[in-house]
Design an enzyme around this catalytic site. Structure first.
Site, short mmCIF file in Angstrom:
data_model
loop_
_atom_site.label_atom_id
_atom_site.label_comp_id
_atom_site.label_asym_id
_atom_site.label_seq_id
_atom_site.Cartn_x
_atom_site.Cartn_y
_atom_site.Cartn_z
N MET A 29 0.85 -1.19 0.00
CA MET A 29 0.00 0.00 0.00
C MET A 29 0.89 1.25 0.00
O MET A 29 0.46 2.33 0.39
CB MET A 29 -0.93 0.00 1.22
N GLY A 30 2.14 1.10 -0.43
CA GLY A 30 3.04 2.24 -0.50
C GLY A 30 3.60 2.62 0.86
O GLY A 30 3.56 1.82 1.80
N ALA A 31 4.13 3.86 0.96
CA ALA A 31 4.87 4.32 2.15
C ALA A 31 5.92 3.25 2.48
O ALA A 31 6.00 2.75 3.60
CB ALA A 31 3.93 4.59 3.32
N HIS A 33 9.26 0.97 3.12
CA HIS A 33 10.38 1.05 4.04
C HIS A 33 11.26 -0.18 3.86
O HIS A 33 10.99 -1.01 2.96
CB HIS A 33 9.87 1.17 5.48
N HIS A 36 9.72 -3.58 3.28
CA HIS A 36 9.31 -3.86 1.89
C HIS A 36 10.54 -4.21 1.04
O HIS A 36 10.48 -5.07 0.16
CB HIS A 36 8.60 -2.65 1.28
N SER A 184 7.00 -0.30 9.97
CA SER A 184 5.61 -0.22 9.52
C SER A 184 5.40 1.14 8.88
O SER A 184 5.97 2.14 9.35
CB SER A 184 4.67 -0.37 10.72
N ARG A 186 2.92 2.86 9.16
CA ARG A 186 2.22 3.71 10.14
C ARG A 186 3.18 4.39 11.12
O ARG A 186 2.79 5.35 11.77
CB ARG A 186 1.19 2.89 10.91
O1 PAF Z 1 -0.05 -5.64 3.76
C1 PAF Z 1 -0.47 -4.75 2.99
O2 PAF Z 1 0.21 -3.76 2.71
C2 PAF Z 1 -1.85 -4.90 2.40
O3 PAF Z 1 -2.75 -5.43 3.31
C3 PAF Z 1 -1.89 -5.66 1.06
C4 PAF Z 1 -1.45 -7.12 1.25
C5 PAF Z 1 -0.96 -4.98 0.07
C6 PAF Z 1 -3.30 -5.67 0.51
O4 PAF Z 1 -3.77 -4.37 0.30
#
Ligand code: PAF
Length: 279
Positions: A29-31, A33, A36, A184, A186
Site C-alpha cells: 500500500m506504498g509508504a 520502508h 518492503h 511499519s 504507520r
Molecule cells: O499488507 C499490505 O500492505 C496490504 O494489506 C496488502 C497485502 C498490500 C493488501 O492491500
C-alpha cells in the site's frame, strides 16, 4: 522500471514477457520502508521478473480516518522500488480496481474472529478481495508478504488454497529498528515522543516469550503483557494472544518449534501498532 496505472496496460506487458520467466509479486500500500525492501530482495533473488503494486485499498479500511491518514509517499516509493530492482510497478486508481464497489463478501471464519479480524470488522474481506484481484491481474508465480501481518498471511494462505491460485506464498521475517520497533508504514505517523515509547510492543513480546520459554503458562505470559501496558498510560492495549502461527488457533502452551506466535495490537496516540513473535 516501467509504471502502469491500467490493468490492460500491465497485462499486455506481462503477456509479452511471461513465456518462460517466473514472476514475483510484492503487493503493497506504498509508504515503503526497509521491510518492503527485503520482500523485494527475496522476490528479486527467486524470480526473473519482479512486479510490485502500490494501492491503498479502501475496501480493507474499516475506519475512514485511518484511510485518510494512511501515509502516501509515491515519489520516494518509486526510488525504493528502482533501487530494489523492481521491474514493473502497478499503481492503479480506485476506479481502475473497483469500477463498482465489490458485492462479493469473503468470510474467513475462525481465521478472522480473533485479533485483527475481531477489532477491524471487514478488514480481511477487503484484503482477500484485493489480493485475489492482484493475483488474477498479475498472475505471479510467487507472492511475498511480511510476517508482521501474521494473520493476513494466514488468511491469504487460505484464500490461495481455497481458490486454487497457482501462487507460492512466501512469508518474510519482520524487519526491526535497532530498538526493536517493527518497521511499519504507520510509524511515520508517530510523534517524536511516541516513537521513543513505541518499542514497548517488542519489549512486551520478548518478555512474554522468555516467560513461555521458562515454563510459565500462556495465561501468565498474557497477564504480564497486560500489566506492562496497564502501567504505560500512553498505550491502550487492544489484544494479546498466544496462537498457532499457521491456524491462529489459541494455544494453551508452547507448540512445536516455529509454531507458536504471540501477537498483540495497541494504540499509541492516534496510531495503531501491531507486532508478533514466532518461536
Ligand atoms: O499488507 C499490505 O500492505 C496490504 O494489506 C496488502 C497485502 C498490500 C493488501 O492491500
Amino acid at each position: 522500471m516501467l509504471q502502469f496505472d491500467t490493468i490492460a496496460g500491465l497485462r499486455q506487458q506481462l503477456k509479452s514477457i511471461r513465456s518462460a520467466q517466473s514472476i514475483g509479486l510484492v503487493p503493497t500500500m506504498g509508504a515503503l520502508h526497509e521491510g518492503h525492501a527485503t520482500l523485494l530482495e527475496a522476490a528479486r533473488q527467486e524470480n526473473e521478473v519482479v512486479v510490485s503494486s502500490i494501492f491503498v485499498n479502501p475496501v480493507q479500511f474499516n475506519n475512514a480516518d485511518d484511510l485518510a491518514r494512511y501515509p502516501r509517499t509515491l515519489e520516494t516509493d518509486y526510488k525504493l522500488l528502482e533501487g530494489a530492482g523492481c521491474d514493473l510497478v502497478f499503481v492503479p486508481s480506485v476506479p481502475e480496481m473497483y469500477a463498482d464497489s465489490p458485492l462479493l463478501r469473503l468470510n474467513f471464519g475462525a481465521l478472522e474472529t480473533t485479533m485483527e479480524g475481531a477489532f477491524r470488522p471487514g478488514h480481511f474481506n477487503g484484503v482477500g478481495i484485493v489480493v485475489a484481484k492482484l493475483f488474477n491481474i498479475v498472475q505471479p508465480d510467487r507472492a511475498y508478504f511480511g510476517q508482521k501481518d501474521l494473520q493476513q498471511v494466514a488468511v491469504i494462505r487460505r484464500l490461495t488454497k481455497e481458490l486454487s491460485f497457482p501462487v507460492e506464498l512466501i512469508r518474510c521475517p519482520t524487519i526491526r529498528e535497532a530498538d526493536g520497533l517493527a518497521l511499519s508504514s504507520r510509524n511515520r505517523n508517530l510523534t517524536a515522543t511516541e516513537r521513543e515509547q513505541a518499542p514497548l510492543l517488542f519489549r512486551a513480546l520478548t518478555q512474554s516469550h522468555q516467560m513461555l520459554a521458562g515454563g510459565h503458562s500462556t495465561v501468565q505470559a498474557k497477564n504480564a503483557v497486560q500489566t506492562l501496558f496497564a502501567n504505560s498510560p500512553a498505550f491502550t492495549l487492544e489484544y494479546v494472544e498466544v496462537v498457532n502461527a499457521d491456524t491462529l488457533q489459541l494455544a494453551d502452551e508452547m507448540l512445536a518449534p516455529g509454531q507458536t506466535a504471540i501477537c498483540l495490537a495497541a494504540h499509541l496516540g492516534k496510531v495503531r501498532l501491531i507486532d508478533n513473535l514466532v518461536f
